[in-house]
Design a protein around this motif. Sequence first.
Motif, short mmCIF file in Angstrom:
data_model
loop_
_atom_site.label_atom_id
_atom_site.label_comp_id
_atom_site.label_asym_id
_atom_site.label_seq_id
_atom_site.Cartn_x
_atom_site.Cartn_y
_atom_site.Cartn_z
N LEU A 185 3.72 -7.53 -0.86
CA LEU A 185 4.84 -7.17 -1.07
C LEU A 185 5.32 -6.83 0.20
N VAL A 186 7.01 -6.60 0.15
CA VAL A 186 7.95 -5.92 1.07
C VAL A 186 9.17 -5.68 0.55
N GLU A 187 9.08 -4.72 0.06
CA GLU A 187 10.17 -3.94 -0.52
C GLU A 187 11.32 -3.01 0.66
N VAL A 188 12.23 -3.78 0.93
CA VAL A 188 12.87 -2.97 1.97
C VAL A 188 13.32 -2.13 1.23
N ILE A 189 13.80 -0.51 2.13
CA ILE A 189 14.21 0.51 1.55
C ILE A 189 15.34 1.11 1.95
N ARG A 190 16.10 0.37 3.17
CA ARG A 190 17.55 0.54 3.44
C ARG A 190 17.78 -0.03 4.22
N ARG A 247 0.59 -1.34 0.08
CA ARG A 247 0.46 -0.19 0.31
C ARG A 247 0.38 1.44 -0.20
N CYS A 248 2.15 0.82 -0.24
CA CYS A 248 3.23 2.32 -0.31
C CYS A 248 3.09 2.85 1.67
N TRP A 249 3.44 2.34 2.38
CA TRP A 249 3.53 2.49 3.78
C TRP A 249 4.81 1.97 4.12
N ARG A 279 10.25 -3.67 16.49
CA ARG A 279 8.16 -3.79 15.98
C ARG A 279 8.65 -3.16 15.05
N TYR A 280 7.93 -3.09 13.34
CA TYR A 280 8.09 -2.01 12.37
C TYR A 280 6.24 -1.21 13.42
N HIS A 281 6.95 0.19 12.94
CA HIS A 281 5.89 0.85 13.11
C HIS A 281 5.52 2.26 11.83
N ASP A 282 4.25 2.04 11.16
CA ASP A 282 3.93 3.04 10.05
C ASP A 282 3.91 4.72 11.45
N PRO A 283 4.51 5.67 10.08
CA PRO A 283 4.84 7.08 10.48
C PRO A 283 4.03 8.23 11.69
N SER A 284 2.33 6.89 11.52
CA SER A 284 1.41 8.22 12.90
C SER A 284 1.55 7.07 13.92
N ALA A 287 8.54 -8.59 12.46
CA ALA A 287 8.32 -8.31 10.82
C ALA A 287 7.74 -9.40 10.19
N GLU A 288 7.51 -10.17 10.91
CA GLU A 288 7.13 -12.07 9.80
C GLU A 288 5.75 -10.79 9.78
N GLY A 289 4.91 -11.08 11.36
CA GLY A 289 3.42 -10.26 10.44
C GLY A 289 3.84 -9.55 9.55
N LEU A 290 4.68 -8.39 9.44
CA LEU A 290 4.00 -7.59 8.59
C LEU A 290 4.40 -8.42 7.21
N HIS A 291 5.34 -9.44 6.50
CA HIS A 291 5.55 -9.98 5.76
C HIS A 291 4.18 -11.01 5.53
#
Length: 65
Positions: free
Chosen positions: A60-65, A28-30, A39-44, A51-55
């Motif tokens: 699709l999950v894209e690595v940014i850096r 969703r481009c988040w 854990r991973y957090h959105d900007p808000s 990581a496992e749950g998001l995946h």
Amino acid sequence: MSTMTTPPRTWLAGVGPAPDSDEVRDDRCWVWSRGADGRYHDPSGRHHETAEGLHARTDLVEVIR
């Protein structure tokens, strides 16, 4: 000629290992950033996921850096 291999930048949901990166982008481009809790957090800051749950939950999950 270099023999170094680079890790893949994208993972399909449920395929291969979960991403191991400080920032990833979902289908969703988040942009999700790894917090101090691991854990991973959105900007808000309202949404968080392992990581496992998001995946597993996104297409699709894209690595940014």
